[in-house]
Design a protein around this motif. Structure first.
Motif, PDB file in Angstrom:
ATOM      1  N   SER A   1       0.845  -1.190   0.000  1.00  0.00           N
ATOM      2  CA  SER A   1       0.000   0.000   0.000  1.00  0.00           C
ATOM      3  C   SER A   1       0.882   1.242   0.000  1.00  0.00           C
ATOM      4  CB  SER A   1      -0.920   0.002   1.226  1.00  0.00           C
ATOM      5  OG  SER A   1      -0.152   0.039   2.417  1.00  0.00           O
ATOM      6  N   GLY A   2       0.233   2.391  -0.109  1.00  0.00           N
ATOM      7  CA  GLY A   2       0.962   3.653  -0.078  1.00  0.00           C
ATOM      8  C   GLY A   2       1.414   4.090  -1.460  1.00  0.00           C
ATOM      9  N   THR A   3       1.739   5.362  -1.576  1.00  0.00           N
ATOM     10  CA  THR A   3       2.204   5.901  -2.851  1.00  0.00           C
ATOM     11  C   THR A   3       3.723   5.957  -2.866  1.00  0.00           C
ATOM     12  OG1 THR A   3       2.002   8.153  -1.975  1.00  0.00           O
ATOM     13  CG2 THR A   3       0.139   7.276  -3.236  1.00  0.00           C
ATOM     14  N   TYR A   4       4.288   5.849  -4.057  1.00  0.00           N
ATOM     15  CA  TYR A   4       5.736   5.882  -4.187  1.00  0.00           C
ATOM     16  C   TYR A   4       6.120   6.260  -5.609  1.00  0.00           C
ATOM     17  CZ  TYR A   4       4.671   1.079  -5.747  1.00  0.00           C
ATOM     18  OH  TYR A   4       4.130  -0.025  -6.365  1.00  0.00           O
ATOM     19  N   THR A   5       7.320   6.770  -5.733  1.00  0.00           N
ATOM     20  CA  THR A   5       7.880   7.059  -7.047  1.00  0.00           C
ATOM     21  C   THR A   5       8.858   5.957  -7.413  1.00  0.00           C
ATOM     22  OG1 THR A   5       9.647   8.381  -6.086  1.00  0.00           O
ATOM     23  CG2 THR A   5       7.654   9.552  -6.759  1.00  0.00           C
ATOM     24  N   LEU A   6       9.227   5.917  -8.682  1.00  0.00           N
ATOM     25  CA  LEU A   6      10.210   4.960  -9.168  1.00  0.00           C
ATOM     26  C   LEU A   6      11.383   5.724  -9.777  1.00  0.00           C
ATOM     27  CD1 LEU A   6       7.845   2.380 -10.934  1.00  0.00           C
ATOM     28  CD2 LEU A   6       8.807   2.265  -8.622  1.00  0.00           C
ATOM     29  N   THR A   7      12.592   5.264  -9.466  1.00  0.00           N
ATOM     30  CA  THR A   7      13.807   5.912  -9.955  1.00  0.00           C
ATOM     31  C   THR A   7      14.701   4.895 -10.645  1.00  0.00           C
ATOM     32  OG1 THR A   7      13.729   7.503  -8.137  1.00  0.00           O
ATOM     33  CG2 THR A   7      15.823   7.274  -9.285  1.00  0.00           C
TER      34      THR A   7
ATOM     35  N   PRO B   1       2.348  17.080  -7.739  1.00  0.00           N
ATOM     36  CA  PRO B   1       3.665  17.334  -8.328  1.00  0.00           C
ATOM     37  C   PRO B   1       3.647  17.300  -9.849  1.00  0.00           C
ATOM     38  CG  PRO B   1       3.584  15.154  -7.334  1.00  0.00           C
ATOM     39  CD  PRO B   1       2.336  15.855  -6.921  1.00  0.00           C
ATOM     40  N   ASN B   2       2.740  16.505 -10.431  1.00  0.00           N
ATOM     41  CA  ASN B   2       2.555  16.423 -11.885  1.00  0.00           C
ATOM     42  C   ASN B   2       3.763  15.924 -12.668  1.00  0.00           C
ATOM     43  OD1 ASN B   2      -0.192  17.302 -12.101  1.00  0.00           O
ATOM     44  ND2 ASN B   2       0.499  19.370 -11.643  1.00  0.00           N
ATOM     45  N   ASP B   3       4.960  16.186 -12.215  1.00  0.00           N
ATOM     46  CA  ASP B   3       6.147  15.768 -12.944  1.00  0.00           C
ATOM     47  C   ASP B   3       6.698  14.451 -12.414  1.00  0.00           C
ATOM     48  OD1 ASP B   3       8.055  16.130 -14.952  1.00  0.00           O
ATOM     49  OD2 ASP B   3       9.511  16.892 -13.516  1.00  0.00           O
ATOM     50  N   THR B   4       6.002  13.836 -11.487  1.00  0.00           N
ATOM     51  CA  THR B   4       6.482  12.597 -10.886  1.00  0.00           C
ATOM     52  C   THR B   4       5.390  11.544 -10.956  1.00  0.00           C
ATOM     53  OG1 THR B   4       7.889  13.813  -9.340  1.00  0.00           O
ATOM     54  CG2 THR B   4       7.411  11.531  -8.800  1.00  0.00           C
ATOM     55  N   THR B   5       5.743  10.367 -11.419  1.00  0.00           N
ATOM     56  CA  THR B   5       4.779   9.284 -11.490  1.00  0.00           C
ATOM     57  C   THR B   5       4.668   8.600 -10.139  1.00  0.00           C
ATOM     58  OG1 THR B   5       5.328   8.891 -13.800  1.00  0.00           O
ATOM     59  CG2 THR B   5       4.230   7.111 -12.631  1.00  0.00           C
ATOM     60  N   LEU B   6       3.477   8.498  -9.605  1.00  0.00           N
ATOM     61  CA  LEU B   6       3.253   7.757  -8.368  1.00  0.00           C
ATOM     62  C   LEU B   6       2.426   6.519  -8.671  1.00  0.00           C
ATOM     63  CD1 LEU B   6       3.410  10.968  -7.349  1.00  0.00           C
ATOM     64  CD2 LEU B   6       3.131   9.777  -5.202  1.00  0.00           C
ATOM     65  N   ILE B   7       2.858   5.410  -8.143  1.00  0.00           N
ATOM     66  CA  ILE B   7       2.191   4.152  -8.421  1.00  0.00           C
ATOM     67  C   ILE B   7       1.735   3.522  -7.118  1.00  0.00           C
ATOM     68  CG2 ILE B   7       2.475   1.856  -9.404  1.00  0.00           C
ATOM     69  CD1 ILE B   7       4.524   2.985 -11.284  1.00  0.00           C
ATOM     70  N   GLY B   8       0.467   3.198  -7.023  1.00  0.00           N
ATOM     71  CA  GLY B   8      -0.054   2.530  -5.844  1.00  0.00           C
ATOM     72  C   GLY B   8      -0.052   1.031  -6.038  1.00  0.00           C
ATOM     73  N   ASN B   9      -0.956   0.343  -5.405  1.00  0.00           N
ATOM     74  CA  ASN B   9      -1.025  -1.109  -5.488  1.00  0.00           C
ATOM     75  C   ASN B   9      -1.806  -1.532  -6.733  1.00  0.00           C
ATOM     76  OD1 ASN B   9      -0.819  -3.792  -4.885  1.00  0.00           O
ATOM     77  ND2 ASN B   9      -2.440  -3.786  -3.351  1.00  0.00           N
TER      78      ASN B   9
ATOM     79  N   GLU C   1       9.557  -2.888   0.085  1.00  0.00           N
ATOM     80  CA  GLU C   1       9.677  -1.774   1.015  1.00  0.00           C
ATOM     81  C   GLU C   1      11.131  -1.306   1.074  1.00  0.00           C
ATOM     82  OE1 GLU C   1       7.476  -0.135   2.566  1.00  0.00           O
ATOM     83  OE2 GLU C   1       5.658  -1.366   2.674  1.00  0.00           O
ATOM     84  N   GLY C   2      11.362  -0.048   0.720  1.00  0.00           N
ATOM     85  CA  GLY C   2      12.713   0.488   0.749  1.00  0.00           C
ATOM     86  C   GLY C   2      13.650  -0.188  -0.221  1.00  0.00           C
ATOM     87  N   GLY C   3      13.107  -0.889  -1.212  1.00  0.00           N
ATOM     88  CA  GLY C   3      13.937  -1.659  -2.134  1.00  0.00           C
ATOM     89  C   GLY C   3      13.675  -1.340  -3.584  1.00  0.00           C
ATOM     90  N   GLY C   4      13.487  -2.399  -4.376  1.00  0.00           N
ATOM     91  CA  GLY C   4      13.354  -2.232  -5.810  1.00  0.00           C
ATOM     92  C   GLY C   4      11.983  -2.621  -6.329  1.00  0.00           C
ATOM     93  N   TYR C   5      11.816  -2.418  -7.624  1.00  0.00           N
ATOM     94  CA  TYR C   5      10.577  -2.710  -8.346  1.00  0.00           C
ATOM     95  C   TYR C   5      10.936  -3.647  -9.494  1.00  0.00           C
ATOM     96  CZ  TYR C   5       6.033  -1.574 -10.559  1.00  0.00           C
ATOM     97  OH  TYR C   5       4.761  -1.615 -11.103  1.00  0.00           O
ATOM     98  N   PHE C   6      10.199  -4.762  -9.605  1.00  0.00           N
ATOM     99  CA  PHE C   6      10.503  -5.777 -10.602  1.00  0.00           C
ATOM    100  C   PHE C   6       9.245  -6.108 -11.407  1.00  0.00           C
ATOM    101  CE2 PHE C   6      13.571  -6.029  -7.230  1.00  0.00           C
ATOM    102  CZ  PHE C   6      14.778  -6.252  -7.874  1.00  0.00           C
TER     103      PHE C   6
ATOM    104  N   GLN D   1       6.337   8.100  -0.854  1.00  0.00           N
ATOM    105  CA  GLN D   1       5.893   9.488  -0.911  1.00  0.00           C
ATOM    106  C   GLN D   1       4.749   9.702   0.087  1.00  0.00           C
ATOM    107  OE1 GLN D   1       7.451  11.818  -2.855  1.00  0.00           O
ATOM    108  NE2 GLN D   1       8.858  10.159  -3.383  1.00  0.00           N
ATOM    109  N   ASN D   2       4.703  10.867   0.679  1.00  0.00           N
ATOM    110  CA  ASN D   2       3.688  11.165   1.678  1.00  0.00           C
ATOM    111  C   ASN D   2       2.587  12.041   1.082  1.00  0.00           C
ATOM    112  OD1 ASN D   2       2.457  11.181   4.213  1.00  0.00           O
ATOM    113  ND2 ASN D   2       3.549  13.024   4.859  1.00  0.00           N
ATOM    114  N   ILE D   3       2.094  11.670  -0.078  1.00  0.00           N
ATOM    115  CA  ILE D   3       0.988  12.374  -0.723  1.00  0.00           C
ATOM    116  C   ILE D   3       0.032  11.332  -1.290  1.00  0.00           C
ATOM    117  CG2 ILE D   3       2.244  14.495  -1.259  1.00  0.00           C
ATOM    118  CD1 ILE D   3       2.780  13.477  -4.012  1.00  0.00           C
ATOM    119  N   THR D   4      -1.173  11.746  -1.590  1.00  0.00           N
ATOM    120  CA  THR D   4      -2.185  10.801  -2.049  1.00  0.00           C
ATOM    121  C   THR D   4      -2.218  10.620  -3.552  1.00  0.00           C
ATOM    122  OG1 THR D   4      -3.852  12.557  -2.080  1.00  0.00           O
ATOM    123  CG2 THR D   4      -3.648  11.254  -0.058  1.00  0.00           C
ATOM    124  N   ALA D   5      -1.782  11.620  -4.315  1.00  0.00           N
ATOM    125  CA  ALA D   5      -1.852  11.534  -5.768  1.00  0.00           C
ATOM    126  C   ALA D   5      -0.728  12.343  -6.403  1.00  0.00           C
ATOM    127  CB  ALA D   5      -3.195  12.026  -6.276  1.00  0.00           C
TER     128      ALA D   5
END
Length: 255
Positions: A93-99, A141-149, A193-198, A245-249
């Motif tokens: 759960s939660g929102t996050y960006t990918l780098t 932020p519009n310039d950042t992609t946030l992906i939920g579950n 959590e605190g890791g990577g995306y596969f 990220q500590n935002i909803t969208a």
């Protein structure tokens, strides 16, 4: 919540990179090094000294892998308890960006952005906000992609879901539509959590140079190495890092 999983080294042997390398002749160039009697190229391998062993671990996506009881691993996915590898907790759960992460590439540490219903390394996200919703969009932020579950972090009615196409591309649906074009897997990838995306089944990710429709500029698109797919030699492996990220969208909607 998924429980922590302990893997035996026999199972991991089929999942992780080999910890051994073919010894090179002694008369190799002076930039070669030795690890437990084996010559190796430090641009391709690193020598890891464990509690009771020495292992050659490969450099993957520009980053040397760690060693655990003779097995090599990335901390973006696993931890070592001293005797065995443990899968890190999965993010549910939660929102996050990918780098993007590959120190050997010029786009290292660039954000993964959403545009044209696909995902790209660097550049800017393509977003839209209708004029009749007031000032709500000024908080995004519009310039950042946030992906939920399994969904984009948007507020557009109906939302926008994430899925994988048959060519391995990570894609997202258009706003106000549930159409999944060339669908292979519903939902997003495996995030730690605190890791990577596969990929959807834990597959490694790569990025390939693609010229988007209507553009004359090449961009780096994100793909997963799904079973049975072959990719061009111009594609490059990368790790994708999850950042909470500590935002909803991230935007009203992505386009």
């Amino acid at each position: 919540m998924k429980s922590t999983v302990y893997y035996s080294l026999s199972i991991l042997a089929s999942l992780l990179a080999s910890t051994t390398a073919t010894p090179l002749p002694v008369d190799n160039p002076t930039d070669l090094k030795q690890c437990a009697g084996q010559w190796y190229n430090p641009s391709s391998y690193t020598c890891r000294i464990g509690a009771d062993s020495k292992a050659l671990c490969p450099v993957v996506n520009g980053e040397p892998m760690n060693e655990c009881a003779g097995a090599c691993y990335t901390p973006l996915r696993y931890s070592c308890n001293g005797t065995a590898l443990v899968e890190n907790p999965r993010k549910a759960s939660g929102t996050y960006t990918l780098t993007a992460s590959n120190p050997d590439q010029p786009w290292d540490n660039q954000p993964i952005q959403a545009a044209g219903n696909h995902f790209w390394v660097g550049g800017h996200a393509a977003t839209y906000c209708p004029s009749n919703v007031g000032s709500i969009c000024t908080s995004f932020p519009n310039d950042t992609t946030l992906i939920g579950n399994g969904f984009m972090a948007t507020v557009v009615p109906g939302g926008q879901s994430i899925y994988w196409q048959t060519n391995g591309a990570l894609a997202f649906t258009q706003a106000h539509s549930s159409a999944h074009w060339n669908l292979s897997y519903y939902g997003g990838g495996v995030a730690y959590e605190g890791g990577g995306y596969f990929g959807p089944n834990g597959e490694d990710l790569i990025t390939c140079p693609v010229t988007p429709a209507g553009s004359n500029t090449t961009a780096w698109q994100l793909f997963a190495r799904l079973a049975g797919l072959a990719f061009s030699s111009s594609c490059v492996g990368l790790y994708v890092v999850v950042r909470d990220q500590n935002i909803t969208a991230g935007a009203w909607q992505y386009t």
